[in-house]
Design a protein around this motif. Structure first.
Motif, PDB file in Angstrom:
ATOM      1  N   ARG A 111      24.368  54.501  33.484  1.00 52.40           N
ATOM      2  CA  ARG A 111      25.207  54.257  32.316  1.00 52.40           C
ATOM      3  C   ARG A 111      26.625  53.937  32.755  1.00 52.40           C
ATOM      4  NH1 ARG A 111      25.315  58.902  28.307  1.00 52.40           N
ATOM      5  NH2 ARG A 111      25.990  57.241  26.879  1.00 52.40           N
ATOM      6  N   PHE A 112      27.129  52.805  32.295  1.00 51.84           N
ATOM      7  CA  PHE A 112      28.506  52.401  32.568  1.00 51.84           C
ATOM      8  C   PHE A 112      29.268  52.328  31.250  1.00 51.84           C
ATOM      9  CE2 PHE A 112      27.122  49.707  36.491  1.00 51.84           C
ATOM     10  CZ  PHE A 112      26.935  50.875  37.226  1.00 51.84           C
ATOM     11  N   ALA A 113      30.526  52.702  31.274  1.00 51.64           N
ATOM     12  CA  ALA A 113      31.400  52.585  30.098  1.00 51.64           C
ATOM     13  C   ALA A 113      32.546  51.643  30.427  1.00 51.64           C
ATOM     14  CB  ALA A 113      31.953  53.946  29.693  1.00 51.64           C
ATOM     15  N   PHE A 114      32.903  50.803  29.468  1.00 53.89           N
ATOM     16  CA  PHE A 114      34.071  49.936  29.584  1.00 53.89           C
ATOM     17  C   PHE A 114      35.100  50.399  28.556  1.00 53.89           C
ATOM     18  CE2 PHE A 114      31.515  47.532  32.306  1.00 53.89           C
ATOM     19  CZ  PHE A 114      32.246  46.497  32.884  1.00 53.89           C
ATOM     20  N   VAL A 115      36.192  50.965  29.035  1.00 55.60           N
ATOM     21  CA  VAL A 115      37.259  51.450  28.160  1.00 55.60           C
ATOM     22  C   VAL A 115      38.227  50.297  27.949  1.00 55.60           C
ATOM     23  CG1 VAL A 115      39.058  53.185  27.830  1.00 55.60           C
ATOM     24  CG2 VAL A 115      36.956  53.774  29.089  1.00 55.60           C
ATOM     25  N   MET A 116      38.202  49.737  26.731  1.00 55.35           N
ATOM     26  CA  MET A 116      38.902  48.488  26.433  1.00 55.35           C
ATOM     27  C   MET A 116      39.932  48.690  25.326  1.00 55.35           C
ATOM     28  SD  MET A 116      37.283  46.325  28.458  1.00 55.35           S
ATOM     29  CE  MET A 116      37.518  44.661  27.816  1.00 55.35           C
ATOM     30  N   PRO A 117      40.944  47.807  25.264  1.00 53.64           N
ATOM     31  CA  PRO A 117      41.947  47.926  24.192  1.00 53.64           C
ATOM     32  C   PRO A 117      41.323  47.702  22.821  1.00 53.64           C
ATOM     33  CG  PRO A 117      42.698  46.440  25.930  1.00 53.64           C
ATOM     34  CD  PRO A 117      41.250  46.707  26.187  1.00 53.64           C
ATOM     35  N   SER A 122      40.789  59.759  25.847  1.00 53.71           N
ATOM     36  CA  SER A 122      39.546  58.970  25.812  1.00 53.71           C
ATOM     37  C   SER A 122      38.823  59.051  27.143  1.00 53.71           C
ATOM     38  CB  SER A 122      39.870  57.507  25.471  1.00 53.71           C
ATOM     39  OG  SER A 122      40.402  57.391  24.169  1.00 53.71           O
ATOM     40  N   LEU A 123      39.578  59.002  28.231  1.00 52.60           N
ATOM     41  CA  LEU A 123      38.961  59.082  29.561  1.00 52.60           C
ATOM     42  C   LEU A 123      38.417  60.477  29.834  1.00 52.60           C
ATOM     43  CD1 LEU A 123      41.544  57.006  31.656  1.00 52.60           C
ATOM     44  CD2 LEU A 123      39.261  56.288  30.928  1.00 52.60           C
ATOM     45  N   GLU A 124      39.171  61.494  29.448  1.00 50.63           N
ATOM     46  CA  GLU A 124      38.723  62.876  29.675  1.00 50.63           C
ATOM     47  C   GLU A 124      37.406  63.153  28.947  1.00 50.63           C
ATOM     48  OE1 GLU A 124      39.712  65.043  31.681  1.00 50.63           O
ATOM     49  OE2 GLU A 124      41.795  64.612  32.201  1.00 50.63           O
ATOM     50  N   ALA A 125      37.234  62.517  27.788  1.00 46.76           N
ATOM     51  CA  ALA A 125      36.008  62.736  27.009  1.00 46.76           C
ATOM     52  C   ALA A 125      34.782  62.145  27.695  1.00 46.76           C
ATOM     53  CB  ALA A 125      36.164  62.119  25.617  1.00 46.76           C
ATOM     54  N   LEU A 126      34.988  61.298  28.706  1.00 41.75           N
ATOM     55  CA  LEU A 126      33.864  60.652  29.387  1.00 41.75           C
ATOM     56  C   LEU A 126      33.419  61.391  30.640  1.00 41.75           C
ATOM     57  CD1 LEU A 126      35.095  56.920  29.191  1.00 41.75           C
ATOM     58  CD2 LEU A 126      33.773  58.212  27.509  1.00 41.75           C
ATOM     59  N   VAL A 127      34.142  62.434  31.026  1.00 40.87           N
ATOM     60  CA  VAL A 127      33.819  63.155  32.268  1.00 40.87           C
ATOM     61  C   VAL A 127      32.393  63.697  32.208  1.00 40.87           C
ATOM     62  CG1 VAL A 127      34.373  65.156  33.700  1.00 40.87           C
ATOM     63  CG2 VAL A 127      36.219  63.764  32.745  1.00 40.87           C
ATOM     64  N   GLY A 128      31.623  63.401  33.257  1.00 45.99           N
ATOM     65  CA  GLY A 128      30.263  63.901  33.362  1.00 45.99           C
ATOM     66  C   GLY A 128      29.232  63.163  32.524  1.00 45.99           C
ATOM     67  N   THR A 129      29.656  62.074  31.863  1.00 40.11           N
ATOM     68  CA  THR A 129      28.754  61.359  30.946  1.00 40.11           C
ATOM     69  C   THR A 129      28.240  60.047  31.523  1.00 40.11           C
ATOM     70  OG1 THR A 129      30.028  62.286  29.099  1.00 40.11           O
ATOM     71  CG2 THR A 129      28.547  60.451  28.591  1.00 40.11           C
ATOM     72  N   TYR A 130      29.045  59.381  32.326  1.00 41.53           N
ATOM     73  CA  TYR A 130      28.697  58.040  32.819  1.00 41.53           C
ATOM     74  C   TYR A 130      28.663  57.997  34.341  1.00 41.53           C
ATOM     75  CZ  TYR A 130      29.538  56.491  28.048  1.00 41.53           C
ATOM     76  OH  TYR A 130      29.482  56.329  26.686  1.00 41.53           O
ATOM     77  N   ASP A 131      27.837  57.077  34.851  1.00 42.70           N
ATOM     78  CA  ASP A 131      27.780  56.858  36.300  1.00 42.70           C
ATOM     79  C   ASP A 131      28.975  56.037  36.778  1.00 42.70           C
ATOM     80  OD1 ASP A 131      24.952  57.884  36.990  1.00 42.70           O
ATOM     81  OD2 ASP A 131      24.603  56.555  35.289  1.00 42.70           O
ATOM     82  N   GLY A 142      32.253  62.852  39.524  1.00 41.43           N
ATOM     83  CA  GLY A 142      31.159  62.091  40.117  1.00 41.43           C
ATOM     84  C   GLY A 142      31.044  60.646  39.662  1.00 41.43           C
ATOM     85  N   ALA A 143      31.941  60.191  38.770  1.00 34.64           N
ATOM     86  CA  ALA A 143      31.864  58.812  38.284  1.00 34.64           C
ATOM     87  C   ALA A 143      32.562  57.857  39.246  1.00 34.64           C
ATOM     88  CB  ALA A 143      32.500  58.706  36.901  1.00 34.64           C
ATOM     89  N   LYS A 144      32.052  56.649  39.320  1.00 32.20           N
ATOM     90  CA  LYS A 144      32.735  55.572  40.022  1.00 32.20           C
ATOM     91  C   LYS A 144      33.673  54.902  39.024  1.00 32.20           C
ATOM     92  CE  LYS A 144      30.138  56.481  43.552  1.00 32.20           C
ATOM     93  NZ  LYS A 144      30.694  57.283  44.668  1.00 32.20           N
ATOM     94  N   VAL A 145      34.929  54.723  39.401  1.00 32.01           N
ATOM     95  CA  VAL A 145      35.926  54.202  38.465  1.00 32.01           C
ATOM     96  C   VAL A 145      36.535  52.916  39.000  1.00 32.01           C
ATOM     97  CG1 VAL A 145      38.087  54.649  37.245  1.00 32.01           C
ATOM     98  CG2 VAL A 145      36.452  56.518  37.623  1.00 32.01           C
ATOM     99  N   VAL A 146      36.544  51.909  38.150  1.00 28.19           N
ATOM    100  CA  VAL A 146      37.146  50.616  38.461  1.00 28.19           C
ATOM    101  C   VAL A 146      38.218  50.336  37.419  1.00 28.19           C
ATOM    102  CG1 VAL A 146      36.717  48.116  38.426  1.00 28.19           C
ATOM    103  CG2 VAL A 146      35.132  49.637  39.619  1.00 28.19           C
ATOM    104  N   THR A 147      39.415  49.986  37.862  1.00 32.79           N
ATOM    105  CA  THR A 147      40.449  49.540  36.925  1.00 32.79           C
ATOM    106  C   THR A 147      40.264  48.043  36.700  1.00 32.79           C
ATOM    107  OG1 THR A 147      41.980  49.391  38.794  1.00 32.79           O
ATOM    108  CG2 THR A 147      42.154  51.325  37.364  1.00 32.79           C
TER     109      THR A 147
END
Length: 350
Positions: free
Chosen positions: A68-74, A118-127, A150-155
């Motif tokens: 599961r990947f999440a895209f945090v967008m404007p 918004s980012l803190e709410a994603l901790v432990g939820t996405y790969d 444990g998530a991989k994060v890309v800006t």
């Protein structure tokens, strides 16, 4: 918006689409004799159409679950960001073959506390998580928490290099700003009788690193190569049309000697509206970013002189590929994922 990866495509699916047997597909994949050329063509077309890679699908199926990947967008009507989301939506078959699920998380990226929450709410939820990020201590800490979880994060588009994010996907924004400065400075010369005057800058927020770096690059060129031009303080329109329009309209009324305009981010419709309402759209050099339906129209009308372009499709694909490589522990193909800067004018519109 969520794209849940359906069951990964199988050889049987390819056989069904090509109208052949499973054995025939196997022969084509292994280049075995006894298959008519027309049948080979149909099978290969079905494989290509679905971006099907048998070894990839088998490996991902063996994992037992989709990543599961999440895209945090404007949030809001940013046309360039909407293009990125649209290209992600076109990757359904590619995502399916790799058992990937991609979900959009819209948020106010201009408000550090909102973005951090918004980012803190994603901790432990996405790969993996791709985020258009504000360079702020709270956001930096939230990114680090995601990595610790444990998530991989890309800006994406805008970087936070002081965080522990794994990779940045986007253009060299200082170079983009320098390019905009060179264009404004050189185009003002033949258009202005005195080759002098003032230059306005409209940005979303100087807290966004991509905007800050573009402004930095722009000012570098102005200060070193076009000293006769005076750069006015930056207006921050938060990439909002209404706010950008109001701010620029007031500035244009106050400074009749503005000869150049650099729009660093979005809010382009508001910027163009203020420029046209002033009646000076053919006198003021206007350089902005990205090729969208709106900037294409403005370029064709001669309101906008040039757009510094980055390919949203490439950015969407690169972000997913980089996250997947990180999740698998595979090397990132840096040359493949490098995002180019292009200069687009009316005469070379793609």
């Amino acid at each position: 918006m969520k794209q849940d990866a359906p069951a990964a495509l199988t050889l049987r699916d390819i056989a069904s689409q090509a109208g052949v047997s499973l054995a025939t597909v196997d022969r084509v994949l292994h280049n075995r004799p006894g298959v008519r050329p027309d049948t080979v063509r149909r099978v290969k077309e079905a494989i290509e159409r679905n971006s099907f890679q048998p070894h990839v699908a088998a490996a991902e199926l063996a994992r037992g679950r989709a990543r599961r990947f999440a895209f945090v967008m404007p949030s809001g009507p940013n046309l360039f960001m909407q293009q990125i989301q649209s290209y992600l939506g076109e990757m359904t078959a590619w995502l399916s073959a790799r058992r990937l699920a991609v979900e959009m998380v819209p948020t106010d990226v201009f408000d550090a506390s909102v973005l951090a929450s918004s980012l803190e709410a994603l901790v432990g939820t996405y790969d993996g998580i791709a985020v258009v990020a504000l360079d702020h201590p709270g956001v930096r800490a939230a990114i680090n928490d995601l990595v610790d979880g444990g998530a991989k994060v890309v800006t994406l588009v805008s970087d936070v290099p002081s965080s522990r994010r794994h990779h940045y996907v986007g253009i060299d924004n200082i170079a983009a700003g320098r390019t905009a400065g060179a264009l404004v400075g050189r185009l003002v010369g033949p258009r202005s009788d005195l080759s002098s005057g003032k230059v306005a800058i409209v940005a979303g927020s100087q807290g966004l690193r991509d905007h800050a770096e573009r402004i930095f690059g722009f000012n570098q060129v102005m200060a070193s190569e076009f000293v006769e031009l005076s750069v006015l303080p930056v207006l921050e329109g938060r990439d909002e049309d209404e706010r950008s329009w109001q701010l620029l309209a007031r500035l244009l009324a106050k400074h009749p000697d503005i000869v150049g305009l650099y729009n660093v981010g979005a809010g382009t419709q508001g910027v163009a509206k203020a420029l046209m309402e002033s009646g000076r759209d053919k006198q003021i050099v206007f350089v902005g970013h990205d090729v969208t339906v709106l900037t294409r129209k403005l370029l064709l009308q001669g309101v906008m002189d040039a757009a510094i372009s980055q390919n949203p499709g490439h950015e969407a694909r690169a972000a997913v590929r980089v996250l997947l490589a990180l999740a698998r522990g595979e090397p990132i193909l840096s040359e493949q994922e490098k995002i180019r800067i292009d200069i687009v004018m009316r005469d070379n519109l793609p």
